[in-house]
Design a protein around this motif. Structure first.
Motif, PDB file in Angstrom:
ATOM      1  N   ARG A 206      53.894  24.889  11.143  1.00 47.56           N
ATOM      2  CA  ARG A 206      53.062  25.592  10.165  1.00 47.56           C
ATOM      3  C   ARG A 206      53.207  27.084  10.439  1.00 47.56           C
ATOM      4  O   ARG A 206      52.885  27.559  11.524  1.00 47.56           O
ATOM      5  CB  ARG A 206      51.596  25.170  10.279  1.00 47.56           C
ATOM      6  N   LEU A 208      52.618  31.159   9.401  1.00 51.21           N
ATOM      7  CA  LEU A 208      51.797  32.159   8.718  1.00 51.21           C
ATOM      8  C   LEU A 208      52.571  33.469   8.697  1.00 51.21           C
ATOM      9  O   LEU A 208      52.929  34.003   9.751  1.00 51.21           O
ATOM     10  CB  LEU A 208      50.458  32.328   9.451  1.00 51.21           C
ATOM     11  N   SER A 228      54.852  23.824   6.555  1.00 51.38           N
ATOM     12  CA  SER A 228      54.171  24.608   5.523  1.00 51.38           C
ATOM     13  C   SER A 228      54.334  26.081   5.856  1.00 51.38           C
ATOM     14  O   SER A 228      54.527  26.448   7.020  1.00 51.38           O
ATOM     15  CB  SER A 228      52.678  24.250   5.432  1.00 51.38           C
ATOM     16  N   THR A 230      52.520  29.942   4.694  1.00 49.25           N
ATOM     17  CA  THR A 230      51.550  30.715   3.933  1.00 49.25           C
ATOM     18  C   THR A 230      51.924  32.186   4.039  1.00 49.25           C
ATOM     19  O   THR A 230      52.032  32.732   5.141  1.00 49.25           O
ATOM     20  CB  THR A 230      50.122  30.496   4.464  1.00 49.25           C
ATOM     21  N   SER A 253      56.217  25.958  -4.427  1.00 49.21           N
ATOM     22  CA  SER A 253      55.094  26.738  -3.916  1.00 49.21           C
ATOM     23  C   SER A 253      53.873  26.449  -4.776  1.00 49.21           C
ATOM     24  O   SER A 253      53.987  26.009  -5.921  1.00 49.21           O
ATOM     25  CB  SER A 253      55.414  28.235  -3.916  1.00 49.21           C
ATOM     26  N   ARG A 256      48.433  28.002  -2.363  1.00 47.78           N
ATOM     27  CA  ARG A 256      48.259  28.246  -0.928  1.00 47.78           C
ATOM     28  C   ARG A 256      49.502  28.879  -0.301  1.00 47.78           C
ATOM     29  O   ARG A 256      49.460  29.318   0.843  1.00 47.78           O
ATOM     30  CB  ARG A 256      47.945  26.931  -0.212  1.00 47.78           C
ATOM     31  N   THR A 257      50.600  28.939  -1.046  1.00 47.71           N
ATOM     32  CA  THR A 257      51.848  29.466  -0.490  1.00 47.71           C
ATOM     33  C   THR A 257      51.873  30.982  -0.501  1.00 47.71           C
ATOM     34  O   THR A 257      52.348  31.615   0.460  1.00 47.71           O
ATOM     35  CB  THR A 257      53.052  28.929  -1.283  1.00 47.71           C
ATOM     36  N   HIS A 258      51.371  31.592  -1.564  1.00 47.18           N
ATOM     37  CA  HIS A 258      51.365  33.051  -1.712  1.00 47.18           C
ATOM     38  C   HIS A 258      49.927  33.484  -1.984  1.00 47.18           C
ATOM     39  O   HIS A 258      49.383  33.195  -3.050  1.00 47.18           O
ATOM     40  CB  HIS A 258      52.271  33.492  -2.859  1.00 47.18           C
ATOM     41  N   LEU A 259      49.331  34.181  -1.035  1.00 45.44           N
ATOM     42  CA  LEU A 259      47.932  34.565  -1.146  1.00 45.44           C
ATOM     43  C   LEU A 259      47.798  36.078  -1.161  1.00 45.44           C
ATOM     44  O   LEU A 259      48.312  36.763  -0.261  1.00 45.44           O
ATOM     45  CB  LEU A 259      47.125  33.996   0.017  1.00 45.44           C
ATOM     46  N   TYR A 266      41.781  37.665   5.713  1.00 45.46           N
ATOM     47  CA  TYR A 266      42.356  36.320   5.813  1.00 45.46           C
ATOM     48  C   TYR A 266      42.233  35.779   7.236  1.00 45.46           C
ATOM     49  O   TYR A 266      41.896  34.608   7.439  1.00 45.46           O
ATOM     50  CB  TYR A 266      43.825  36.328   5.384  1.00 45.46           C
ATOM     51  N   SER A 270      40.375  32.360   8.388  1.00 42.70           N
ATOM     52  CA  SER A 270      41.088  31.323   9.124  1.00 42.70           C
ATOM     53  C   SER A 270      40.380  30.989  10.430  1.00 42.70           C
ATOM     54  O   SER A 270      40.316  29.822  10.846  1.00 42.70           O
ATOM     55  CB  SER A 270      42.524  31.772   9.417  1.00 42.70           C
ATOM     56  N   TRP A 277      48.085  27.830  13.895  1.00 41.61           N
ATOM     57  CA  TRP A 277      49.436  27.936  13.364  1.00 41.61           C
ATOM     58  C   TRP A 277      50.442  27.756  14.486  1.00 41.61           C
ATOM     59  O   TRP A 277      50.161  28.048  15.654  1.00 41.61           O
ATOM     60  CB  TRP A 277      49.626  29.299  12.686  1.00 41.61           C
TER      61      TRP A 277
END
Length: 365
Positions: A206, A208, A228, A230, A253, A256-259, A266, A270, A277
């Motif tokens: 995962r 980030l 995944s 992000t 995507s 949640r892929t492009h924030l 953020y 989190s 992550w």
């Protein structure tokens, strides 16, 4: 999270602030902070052409492999005999950037165009950005085409209608770049080796990606088999360009892929959600930026950024840190830490004696 790792990060950030006098976060590619070049004297025609020809010869291996990677620096003028100039190749195009106060002398631009057309063909499109030329700030940021035919848009690029827009190839990864739009093209060539590292070390993780810009690191991680990814950036246009880069690589995507978010906001969310992550990418801006609250200031915020990111790392995670301003001590932790792996730049970005590398990986145990 390793307390030793946290102490190492804090130690190096303190060392950098105290020892170098520079903001601790900043570029081997000095295009990221063009103000560093404001006072460069522009070389004469003979020296510029000679420096460009010599730089071209040094990159013979890159030229030979252009079918595998067609985006790279052709000349880093500050370190290759032509201060005030950088030259980059993007696919069939060449982008010339002049950092001299007052802009690029026409005779020097003409000399470069003639050299490129001799080496690459008479129909080579050449673009020019005059970073401290005349005109408005937007006019100085946007490039203009000075030679060659108009570009033909890629059929699968939803932003292909923009003048100066094309898609380049980086070892199988496709990225949209803009040679006539905005201060930066959307792809930093000096981070190429770091993207390759991310691609090779993201399988099943995962990831980030903070300060994601156009999502190039996210593309590399996704194509490297990440479970995944992000991507977080507060700039709307960057998020939009990131979505296009995912589409160019046939990557799925969702929301949640492009924030679009302030990075610290953020990270706080989190932390409250108790997320973790397996890999975190930090490529913050080199200069203070505005924001809804107080923006990001590299001198003030970098240590906190690293510490907050480390709090979200799971067992066996890694953190990739990017430094966009050259500094003699950044990431130089000495023998006692041992957690950092400094990533080398590639041949198109000359290593300067006594200066730290611009990318390093912290491996957490």
């Amino acid at each position: 999270m390793s307390s030793r790792a946290t102490q190492a990060v804090r130690a190096v950030m303190r060392q950098d602030v105290a020892g170098s006098g520079n903001a601790p976060c900043a570029a081997l590619d000095l295009n990221r902070d063009p103000a560093m070049w404001m006072d460069e004297d522009i070389v004469d025609r003979g020296r510029l052409v000679e420096s460009m020809a010599q730089a071209w010869a040094r990159r013979s291996a890159l030229h030979a492999a252009v079918d595998r990677c067609d985006a790279y620096r052709l000349m880093d003028g500050r370190h290759e005999g032509a201060p005030g100039w950088t030259v980059d190749r993007y696919g069939p195009c060449v982008l010339v950037q002049c950092f001299g106060r007052g802009g690029a002398p026409e005779e020097l631009v003409t000399a470069l165009v003639e050299l490129f057309q001799e080496r690459l063909g008479a129909d080579t499109p050449v673009f020019l950005k005059e970073r401290f030329g005349v005109g408005s700030a937007r006019e100085r940021e946007d490039g203009r085409q000075v030679a060659g035919p108009a570009l033909v848009p890629a059929g699968d690029d939803s932003m292909g209608h923009r003048p100066g827009r094309l898609v380049v190839n980086e070892h199988g990864l496709r990225f949209g770049v803009d040679l006539s739009y905005g201060q930066n093209t959307g792809l930093f060539a000096d981070a190429r080796s770091a993207r390759a590292w991310v691609r090779a070390n993201s399988q099943g993780r995962r990831i980030l990606n903070l300060f994601s810009y156009t999502g190039a690191f996210g593309v590399a991680a996704s194509c490297g088999g990440a479970r995944s990814v992000t991507n977080v950036d507060r700039v709307r246009s960057a998020i939009e360009r990131g979505r296009v880069n995912y589409s160019l690589n046939q990557l799925e995507s969702d929301s949640r892929t492009h924030l679009r978010s302030d990075v610290f906001d953020y990270l706080r969310r989190s932390t409250r959600r108790d997320e973790s992550w397996d890999g975190i990418i930090l490529d913050p801006p080199p200069r203070p930026t505005p924001g809804r609250r107080r923006g990001f200031d590299p001198r003030r915020d970098t240590e906190k950024l690293f510490a907050r990111a480390l709090e979200l790392c799971g067992d066996g995670a890694w953190v990739l840190g990017m430094a966009a301003i050259q500094s003699p001590s950044l990431f130089d932790l000495g023998e006692q830490s041992g957690e950092w792996e400094r990533l080398p730049t590639e041949a198109d970005f000359p290593v300067v004696e006594g200066r730290g590398r611009r990318a390093a990986v912290l491996q957490l145990r």
